[in-house]
Enzyme design. Structure first.
Site, PDB file in Angstrom:
ATOM      1  CD  GLU A 108      -2.984  -1.137   2.215  1.00  0.00           C
ATOM      2  OE1 GLU A 108      -4.140  -1.492   1.996  1.00  0.00           O
ATOM      3  OE2 GLU A 108      -2.552  -0.889   3.354  1.00  0.00           O
ATOM      4  CB  CYS A 121       2.961   7.566   3.315  1.00  0.00           C
ATOM      5  SG  CYS A 121       3.564   6.416   4.557  1.00  0.00           S
ATOM      6  CB  CYS A 128       7.485  -5.136   8.367  1.00  0.00           C
ATOM      7  SG  CYS A 128       8.833  -4.324   9.270  1.00  0.00           S
ATOM      8  CB  CYS A 132       5.894  -2.616  15.563  1.00  0.00           C
ATOM      9  SG  CYS A 132       7.571  -2.090  15.157  1.00  0.00           S
ATOM     10  CB  CYS A 135       2.701  -2.093  13.051  1.00  0.00           C
ATOM     11  SG  CYS A 135       2.931  -1.919  11.278  1.00  0.00           S
ATOM     12  N   GLY A 180       7.131  -1.901   5.881  1.00  0.00           N
ATOM     13  CA  GLY A 180       8.521  -2.341   5.857  1.00  0.00           C
ATOM     14  C   GLY A 180       9.469  -1.425   6.607  1.00  0.00           C
ATOM     15  CD  GLU A 181      13.786  -0.170   9.553  1.00  0.00           C
ATOM     16  OE1 GLU A 181      13.037   0.225  10.439  1.00  0.00           O
ATOM     17  OE2 GLU A 181      14.611   0.582   8.962  1.00  0.00           O
ATOM     18  CB  SER A 212      10.143   6.667   8.972  1.00  0.00           C
ATOM     19  OG  SER A 212       9.768   6.310  10.270  1.00  0.00           O
ATOM     20  CB  SER A 234       9.658   4.362  14.189  1.00  0.00           C
ATOM     21  OG  SER A 234       9.362   4.782  12.889  1.00  0.00           O
ATOM     22  CG  LEU A 235      11.883   6.635  20.776  1.00  0.00           C
ATOM     23  CD1 LEU A 235      13.189   5.876  20.603  1.00  0.00           C
ATOM     24  CD2 LEU A 235      12.143   7.997  21.424  1.00  0.00           C
ATOM     25  CG  HIS A 236       6.633   4.178  18.015  1.00  0.00           C
ATOM     26  ND1 HIS A 236       6.211   5.424  17.597  1.00  0.00           N
ATOM     27  CD2 HIS A 236       6.920   3.492  16.867  1.00  0.00           C
ATOM     28  CE1 HIS A 236       6.235   5.485  16.267  1.00  0.00           C
ATOM     29  NE2 HIS A 236       6.671   4.341  15.806  1.00  0.00           N
ATOM     30  CG  ASN A 310      -5.925   6.759  13.507  1.00  0.00           C
ATOM     31  OD1 ASN A 310      -6.970   7.331  13.788  1.00  0.00           O
ATOM     32  ND2 ASN A 310      -4.863   7.398  13.059  1.00  0.00           N
ATOM     33  CB  CYS A 353       0.932   6.021  11.789  1.00  0.00           C
ATOM     34  SG  CYS A 353       1.724   7.437  11.062  1.00  0.00           S
TER      35      CYS A 353
HETATM   36  S1  SF4 Z   1       5.881  -0.038  12.480  1.00  0.00           S
HETATM   37 FE1  SF4 Z   1       7.296  -0.073  10.721  1.00  0.00          FE
HETATM   38  S2  SF4 Z   1       9.026  -1.309  11.496  1.00  0.00           S
HETATM   39 FE2  SF4 Z   1       7.304  -1.733  12.882  1.00  0.00          FE
HETATM   40  S3  SF4 Z   1       6.305  -3.584  12.010  1.00  0.00           S
HETATM   41 FE3  SF4 Z   1       5.260  -1.761  11.182  1.00  0.00          FE
HETATM   42  S4  SF4 Z   1       6.266  -1.404   9.204  1.00  0.00           S
HETATM   43 FE4  SF4 Z   1       7.636  -2.697  10.424  1.00  0.00          FE
END
Ligand code: SF4
Length: 365
Positions: A108, A121, A128, A132, A135, A180-181, A212, A234-236, A310, A353
């Site tokens: 996407e 984006c 990925c 996370c 996600c 993805g990373e 990112s 991306s800290l979180h 969200n 996100c």
């Molecule tokens: S937030 Fe980014 S790094 Fe984490 S699983 Fe989702 S796509 Fe991968």
């Protein structure tokens, strides 16, 4: 259907047992291909302009390229953009594309309207590996890396979506924050960034491109030294223990080591490191978490983008109340940390996100 090559490096498959996708090539690879067809190297510039400035999808349509080159090129190469399998438009004008890739996978990409331009984006991997917990992409697991042509194809699709509709606002900013990373697909990412910068191509400046990353040790400083883009982390989570819980893949690089690496990250004068922090109700959004975050970033030139989460079907997280988000932000501001608080757009079409899935669902392949 034509077979395609899953990665660039056409030298590996000369003399052309299968077709080359021209948007997978670097400029120098295109030049080498054209020389191998007994044509002068300057022709590469013409073809490159057709690919990136004119959005050409058919070698035969490159009318100022000689007929003989077009004929020879068409025997060995093709132009394949990702196919728009589905397009959804949010109430706030955000557009989400489900893009089918030639091997049946899908990703996407999201086009976000801003005040005077659009931001795209972009995804870098199918699925990925980082896992996370908040996600939707992380739930898919890792499928494969995207090729440079597939990453760039998202930009082409988004740009021509706007042009075809006579949209007066242009696609000006690119953020690699989709599926993805990015740093786990590093070589393809760098090729993509170099193509984006090419003055005879799309000609994006590094200020307009943000990568990112959750933090991948082996490529972080290389990316900074390349000067090809801006960086967002991306800290979180403000502590290693919490990061291990909600970002298990990223936490393999311990937080103190990530911060030490970032202290060496090359910044331009007045530039700051951007940290993305998704606020998850009752997980990372207390005033004590905010104080931990201030302590963590105290040695860095940093700014923090707070993003209200969200809710995503199948995941247990929720956005905090406005009062909790306000208290969190005020705690950062009181300590002098530059902070913005925003709601990501496109939540009604699952384009915000952490919501990207890239599943074809009932679309078949
Ligand atoms: S937030 Fe980014 S790094 Fe984490 S699983 Fe989702 S796509 Fe991968």
């Amino acid at each position: 259907m034509q077979k395609r090559v899953p990665s660039p490096g056409f030298a590996l498959y000369f003399p052309y047992p299968i077709m080359t996708n021209l948007i997978d090539l670097t400029f120098h690879e295109l030049e080498a291909l054209i020389i191998s067809l007994d044509e002068p190297p300057y022709r590469a510039r013409q073809v490159w302009q057709w690919l990136w400035q004119k959005g050409c999808r058919d070698v035969a349509a490159m009318t100022d390229v000689s007929k003989s080159l077009r004929a020879r090129l068409a025997e060995v190469a093709t132009i394949i953009w990702p196919k728009v399998a589905r397009e959804q438009v949010s109430a706030d004008g955000t557009v989400k594309f489900l893009l089918a890739l030639p091997d049946g996978e899908a990703v996407e990409c999201v086009l976000i309207p801003e005040r005077d331009h659009y931001t795209a984006c972009l995804s870098t991997q199918v699925g990925c590996a980082m896992g996370c917990a908040f996600c939707a992409t992380g739930m898919l697991g890792f499928r494969r890396n995207m090729t440079p042509g597939e990453m760039l194809g998202q930009v082409l699709v988004a740009r021509w979506y706007l042009l075809d509709r006579g949209e007066p606002l242009l696609l000006r900013n690119l953020v690699f924050m989709g599926m993805g990373e990015p740093l786990l697909n590093y070589e393809n990412l760098v090729q993509t960034l170099e193509a984006l910068h090419h003055p005879q191509g799309l000609d994006f400046s590094s200020r307009r491109i943000t990568i990112s990353t959750a933090g991948v040790e082996r490529h972080l400083l290389d990316l900074g030294r390349s000067g090809l883009c801006s960086l967002a982390i991306s800290l979180h989570a403000p502590t290693q223990a919490l990061r291990e819980t909600i970002m298990p893949g990223a936490a393999r690089l311990p937080l103190p080591e990530l911060i030490a690496l970032l202290a060496q990250y090359p910044l331009k004068p007045r530039e700051r490191l951007t940290f993305e922090y998704l606020l998850l109700d009752g997980v990372n959004d207390s005033v004590e978490d905010a104080r931990e975050l201030v302590r963590l970033l105290s040695r860095l030139k940093a700014k923090v983008n707070l993003i209200a989460y969200n809710a995503t079907p199948g995941l247990p997280y929720r956005p905090p109340s406005p009062e909790r988000m306000f208290a969190f932000q005020e705690t950062l501001k009181a300590k002098g940390l530059t902070t913005t608080l925003r709601k990501s757009k496109g939540a009604d079409i699952a384009a915000a996100c952490g919501q990207l899935r890239g599943e074809c669902g009932d679309l078949g392949d």
